[in-house]
Design a protein around this motif. Structure first.
Motif, mmCIF file in Angstrom:
data_model
loop_
_atom_site.group_PDB
_atom_site.id
_atom_site.type_symbol
_atom_site.label_atom_id
_atom_site.label_comp_id
_atom_site.label_asym_id
_atom_site.label_seq_id
_atom_site.Cartn_x
_atom_site.Cartn_y
_atom_site.Cartn_z
ATOM 1 N N GLY A 199 0.820 -1.214 0.000
ATOM 2 C CA GLY A 199 0.000 0.000 0.000
ATOM 3 C C GLY A 199 0.853 1.263 0.000
ATOM 4 N N LEU A 200 1.927 1.248 0.793
ATOM 5 C CA LEU A 200 2.818 2.405 0.830
ATOM 6 C C LEU A 200 3.500 2.619 -0.523
ATOM 7 N N GLY A 201 3.872 1.510 -1.200
ATOM 8 C CA GLY A 201 4.465 1.632 -2.533
ATOM 9 C C GLY A 201 3.503 2.272 -3.514
ATOM 10 N N TYR A 202 2.239 1.875 -3.441
ATOM 11 C CA TYR A 202 1.215 2.473 -4.307
ATOM 12 C C TYR A 202 1.072 3.964 -4.028
ATOM 13 N N ILE A 203 1.009 4.332 -2.745
ATOM 14 C CA ILE A 203 0.865 5.744 -2.366
ATOM 15 C C ILE A 203 2.082 6.543 -2.811
ATOM 16 N N HIS A 204 3.272 5.934 -2.659
ATOM 17 C CA HIS A 204 4.508 6.611 -3.085
ATOM 18 C C HIS A 204 4.475 6.925 -4.582
ATOM 19 N N GLU A 205 4.047 5.945 -5.391
ATOM 20 C CA GLU A 205 3.989 6.155 -6.835
ATOM 21 C C GLU A 205 2.957 7.204 -7.200
ATOM 22 N N MET A 206 1.818 7.197 -6.511
ATOM 23 C CA MET A 206 0.796 8.210 -6.762
ATOM 24 C C MET A 206 1.309 9.613 -6.391
ATOM 25 N N ALA A 207 2.057 9.694 -5.300
ATOM 26 C CA ALA A 207 2.627 10.993 -4.893
ATOM 27 C C ALA A 207 3.632 11.484 -5.924
ATOM 28 N N ALA A 208 4.454 10.553 -6.453
ATOM 29 C CA ALA A 208 5.429 10.932 -7.479
ATOM 30 C C ALA A 208 4.733 11.441 -8.732
ATOM 31 N N ALA A 209 3.549 10.921 -9.018
ATOM 32 C CA ALA A 209 2.822 11.330 -10.222
ATOM 33 C C ALA A 209 2.290 12.755 -10.128
ATOM 34 N N THR A 210 2.249 13.318 -8.907
ATOM 35 C CA THR A 210 1.793 14.700 -8.752
ATOM 36 C C THR A 210 2.909 15.706 -8.995
ATOM 37 N N ASP A 211 4.130 15.215 -9.175
ATOM 38 C CA ASP A 211 5.292 16.086 -9.377
ATOM 39 C C ASP A 211 5.606 16.171 -10.860
ATOM 40 N N GLU A 212 5.621 17.355 -11.427
ATOM 41 C CA GLU A 212 5.906 17.486 -12.853
ATOM 42 C C GLU A 212 7.362 17.159 -13.153
ATOM 43 N N ALA A 213 7.600 16.575 -14.309
ATOM 44 C CA ALA A 213 8.953 16.129 -14.671
ATOM 45 C C ALA A 213 9.938 17.288 -14.737
ATOM 46 N N ALA A 214 9.477 18.429 -15.259
ATOM 47 C CA ALA A 214 10.375 19.585 -15.388
ATOM 48 C C ALA A 214 10.868 20.054 -14.028
ATOM 49 N N SER A 215 9.950 20.167 -13.070
ATOM 50 C CA SER A 215 10.335 20.613 -11.728
ATOM 51 C C SER A 215 11.276 19.613 -11.069
ATOM 52 N N ARG A 216 10.997 18.322 -11.258
ATOM 53 C CA ARG A 216 11.828 17.293 -10.640
ATOM 54 C C ARG A 216 13.245 17.333 -11.194
ATOM 55 N N LEU A 217 13.368 17.480 -12.502
ATOM 56 C CA LEU A 217 14.704 17.521 -13.104
ATOM 57 C C LEU A 217 15.478 18.754 -12.638
ATOM 58 N N ILE A 218 14.808 19.903 -12.601
ATOM 59 C CA ILE A 218 15.473 21.127 -12.149
ATOM 60 C C ILE A 218 15.917 20.978 -10.701
ATOM 61 N N ARG A 219 15.069 20.386 -9.894
ATOM 62 C CA ARG A 219 15.388 20.207 -8.483
ATOM 63 C C ARG A 219 16.592 19.294 -8.286
ATOM 64 N N VAL A 220 16.689 18.237 -9.097
ATOM 65 C CA VAL A 220 17.788 17.283 -8.969
ATOM 66 C C VAL A 220 19.091 17.846 -9.538
ATOM 67 N N LEU A 221 19.012 18.476 -10.717
ATOM 68 C CA LEU A 221 20.223 18.911 -11.415
ATOM 69 C C LEU A 221 20.793 20.228 -10.909
ATOM 70 N N THR A 222 19.932 21.128 -10.412
ATOM 71 C CA THR A 222 20.384 22.480 -10.092
ATOM 72 C C THR A 222 21.562 22.526 -9.122
ATOM 73 N N PRO A 223 21.539 21.802 -8.004
ATOM 74 C CA PRO A 223 22.713 21.866 -7.114
ATOM 75 C C PRO A 223 23.998 21.398 -7.797
#
Length: 460
Positions: free
Chosen positions: A306-330
């Protein structure tokens, strides 16, 4: 550019009872992790300037000029360490640039005709006027090929200067600067692609186009897993590099593909996870009340699913552009751009070079183009757009603040150094261009800071 609101508030509170914290508050925008920051780049630039002008300058440059080779079977590729940084790491910086440009056009300050006209007019003026100044001074000279040096601004430094003033400037300053910077970056990238591509091999570009199309295909299929996109992105880079077009264009091209909307809205997320959350709670309670270890483990496994399902659903609310900028920027702020500065800034303050630069049309063209032409072009074209009623000055915005944006627009630095490396193979011309870019950027930074200071006083 700046700290997130909670951290900013903490720093502001500390500044009330600590002089040292007050100093940190003033300079924290230069080292913010959330966006491309100018602080690490500035520190690396100062180190490079000191090293190049020290008695060990030759050894320092030899480090970056050393050839690094990779081979597999009969395939071998060898470039200097500086070239690996320019061709291999800098596309990550331009990947963020491409993503930011798309976000500005889709959902940011350039998302409507009403908001795009003012920064577009400024960007056109900030391109035409400085290039005209440069070409007028270098007309008929072999150095006229360097006109692209004055075409683009340094977004990181300009936003960092705005961030120093916090809330003391009109709230629209950052939006206009971001919009202008996005369009200006597009112009700069087009200059690199079309003016400084010495050779062209269409077959390699076909490889890049095929990988690019495959990325589009995966997006149409709503493919989620990242590895295929990473592999295809590397293929785009290889194809663009082999074609002769500078590989930074690969970064921009891939950045423009990244989705700026999430796969799942917050409302749909709540609807889909409410029942799984209840099941996780039930499983956790059942595990704690189980009579034996095997029964407890079974309930825990159910909770984990159940937690894995919730985790994947939470990840789906994050746009790819924002995620990439957040990871790469530092990584880009604290590794890629500082490495670029260390390997590419070779500004010498030798007496002979200063004498050559003083008399060189190349240096004069760059300084006039960046420090005067860029601000004048931005300010005149935006004023003209407002005067002709093609655009409206946002509420609360002043012409003093607009002049400040024009001032920091003359900070060429990263892209200007980059284009200078592409434009000149002659070492003396390259060094003169670097010295001029450094001088012009310094003048523009002081001018922009001074104008923003005046605008901030008027706001108070």
């Amino acid at each position: 550019m700046g700290l997130n609101p909670r951290v900013s508030g903490r720093v502001a509170a500390r500044a009330q009872h600590s002089p040292a914290a007050g100093i940190v508050q003033r300079f924290s925008p230069f080292f913010a992790l959330g966006e491309i920051s100018g602080g690490p780049l500035l520190v690396a630039s100062l180190i490079a300037l000191v090293a190049v002008n020290s008695p060990w300058g030759g050894a320092f440059e030899a480090i970056w000029d050393g050839v690094l080779r990779f081979s597999y079977a009969d395939l071998e590729i060898g470039m200097s360490l500086a070239e690996w940084i320019n061709d291999g790491l800098m596309p990550l910086f331009f990947l963020i640039i491409g993503t930011e440009v798309k976000r500005e056009f889709v959902k940011g300050s350039l998302s409507s005709l009403k908001t795009v006209v003012l920064p577009l007019a400024g960007a056109i003026g900030g391109l035409v006027i400085p290039i005209a100044c440069f070409l007028a001074i270098n007309f008929g000279q072999s150095t006229s090929h360097g006109w692209g040096i004055v075409a683009a601004m340094d977004t990181a430094f300009s936003l960092a200067i705005v961030g120093v003033f916090g809330t003391r400037l009109p709230v629209t300053v950052r939006g206009i600067l971001l919009g202008f910077a996005a369009i200006d970056d597009v112009f700069g990238l087009l200059v690199i692609a079309f003016a400084y591509t010495p050779t062209f091999h269409p077959w390699y570009l076909g490889v890049a186009a095929g990988a690019f199309a495959a990325i589009l295909g995966l997006q149409r299929l709503r493919w989620v897993s990242s590895p295929p996109y990473v592999v295809l992105g590397i293929l785009v880079w290889i194809g663009v590099l082999g074609s002769g077009v500078h590989p930074t264009i690969a970064g921009v091209a891939v950045g423009l593909l990244l989705p700026t909307t999430s796969r799942l809205s917050e409302r749909r997320f709540v609807e889909r996870v409410q029942r799984p959350i209840d099941k996780v709670k039930e499983a956790a309670i059942a595990a704690s009340e189980a009579g034996d270890a095997s029964e407890a483990d079974a309930h825990r496994l159910q909770a984990q699913r159940g937690l894995g399902y919730i985790h994947e659903m939470a990840a789906a609310t994050d746009e790819a552009a924002s995620r990439l900028i957040r990871v790469l920027t530092p990584w880009v702020s604290y590794a890629v751009l500082p490495l670029f500065a260390l390997s590419n800034i070779r500004v010498r303050f030798a007496t002979e070079l200063l004498a050559d630069a003083w008399q060189a049309p190349l240096a004069a063209g760059i300084i006039v183009g960046l420090a005067i032409g860029k601000p004048a072009g931005f300010l005149f074209f935006t004023w003209l757009a407002v005067r002709l009623r093609f655009a409206v000055l946002p509420e609360g915005m002043t012409w003093t603040a607009m002049a400040g944006i024009g001032g920091v627009a003359g900070i060429g630095f990263t892209l200007s150094f980059f284009i200078a490396e592409l434009a000149f193979s002659n070492q003396v011309q390259s060094e003169v261009a670097g010295l001029a870019v450094f001088s012009a950027s310094l003048l523009a930074a002081f001018a922009g800071f001074g104008l923003f200071s005046l605008a901030a006083r008027k706001e108070v």
